[in-house]
Design an enzyme around this catalytic site. Sequence first.
Site, PDB file in Angstrom:
ATOM      1  N   CYS A 137      -2.281  46.434  45.545  1.00  0.00           N
ATOM      2  CA  CYS A 137      -1.852  47.483  46.481  1.00  0.00           C
ATOM      3  C   CYS A 137      -2.059  48.879  45.916  1.00  0.00           C
ATOM      4  CB  CYS A 137      -0.381  47.293  46.852  1.00  0.00           C
ATOM      5  SG  CYS A 137      -0.024  45.740  47.697  1.00  0.00           S
ATOM      6  N   CYS A 148       3.626  39.920  47.491  1.00  0.00           N
ATOM      7  CA  CYS A 148       3.575  38.596  48.101  1.00  0.00           C
ATOM      8  C   CYS A 148       2.115  38.230  48.352  1.00  0.00           C
ATOM      9  CB  CYS A 148       4.359  38.573  49.415  1.00  0.00           C
ATOM     10  SG  CYS A 148       4.236  37.004  50.305  1.00  0.00           S
ATOM     11  N   CYS A 162       9.133  32.642  53.174  1.00  0.00           N
ATOM     12  CA  CYS A 162       9.671  31.429  53.787  1.00  0.00           C
ATOM     13  C   CYS A 162       8.663  30.846  54.775  1.00  0.00           C
ATOM     14  CB  CYS A 162      10.986  31.732  54.501  1.00  0.00           C
ATOM     15  SG  CYS A 162      11.732  30.274  55.268  1.00  0.00           S
TER      16      CYS A 162
END
Length: 373
Positions: A137, A148, A162
Site C-alpha cells: 500500500c 489484509c 472472516c
Amino acid sequence: MAPWTLWRGCQRVVGWVPVLFIFFVVGWSYYAYVVKLCVYTISKDENDTAKDKSGKAVVYLVAFHLFFVMFVWSYGMTIFTSPATPSKEFYLSSSEKERYEKEFSQERQQEILRRVARDLPIDTTSASKAIRYCEKCQLIKPDRAHHCSACDACILKMDHHCPWVNNCVGFSNYKFFLLFLLYSLSYCLFVATTVLEYFIKFWTLCRRKSTENCPKNDLADPHVKFHVLFLFFVSSMFFISILSLFSYHCWLVGKNKTTIESFRSPTFSYGTDGNGFSLGYAKNWRQVFGDEKKYWLLPIFSSLGDGCSFPTRLVGMDPEQASAANQSEYARSIGSNQPFPTKPLSESKNRLLDSESQWPENGSEEGVDRAGI
C-alpha cells in the site's frame, strides 16, 4: 497481469459462497419455522384449544421476526460495510516515495520513514523496533492496522478476515460483527427452545413401532417432521459453535485486543505489551459500542475514535516510569472515571517519534506484516 487479475476475480466470486450458504440456511429456517411449525404444526396440535393455538402462534411469530430482523440487519451491516483504511496523511508523498524506492539500504529507508512518521500519531513499532511500513500500500501503518491479503488493503484496527461475511472485520464494522454474533445466538436459542416441544413429539412418534393408537398421529406428516427435526438440530449446533466464538470476542473487547493482538502483542517504545491499549473493562466496551447506550444493541455505527489512533493506558507516562509501574497502580488508574482523551493522539502523545534515539538505525518491518497480515 491478466492471470493475476483473473485469479483475483475468481477469489472474489468464491468468497461469496459461504455468505450464500448462510443466506440459504437462514432462508430455509424462516420457511421451516413460520410455515411448517407455526402454520401447520401448532395449528394441528390437539392438546391446545383453538384460542391457545392461535395465541401461541402469534407470540412465536412476533418474537421470531424480531430476532430474525435484528440478525439479518446486523449480518448485512457486517458484510456490506466497507473496511476502514488509513487516511491520506499516512501515505508517502510522491517525492518521499521516490526517495524511498531509490534507497537500497534499510537504514536510509528507515530514516526517510522516521521523518515522515514524526508528525503522525504512531505509538507502536514492529518487533524489530522499526516503523511499520506496508510495501504493497506504500503507507506507514497506523497503530493496530494490518494489511489484509484477501482485501489487498491495509485495514484499520484489523481483527481478522472472516469468510462467513466475505469481509474484513475491523474498526468500521467490529460492532456490527459482535451484534451479528449476539443476534445469531439469540435467534438459534429462540428457535431451538420453541421447537423443542414438537421435536420431542415427533421424535417419540418416529421411534414407535406402531402409530395406530398414538394420540399425536395428526402430527406425523413426513415433510413437517423433517423440517421440525432438522430445524432443532441445526439451530442447536449453530448455537453451540457461535457461543464459543461470541464468548471469545467478548473477552477480547474487555481486554481491548484484536484477534491479531491476542496472538502477537503490539510493541511499544518500552517493549511488548499485550495490554497497552486497555483502559479498563468499561472504557474498553465504550470504545467499541460508544457512549450512547441507546445505540448499543442497534447495528448503527457508534464506536469512539477515528480508527487511526487509540488512547493507551500509559499516555503521559515516560517509558522508564511505565516499565517500573506495578500492577496495583495500573488497576487504580483504569478504575478511575476519567474520560477518554479529548485531544487527538498526535497532540497528546507521540512518545516513539519525539527522539531519533528511540529508533534503531537498521531493521525493517517484521516479515509477517510485510507478508500481508
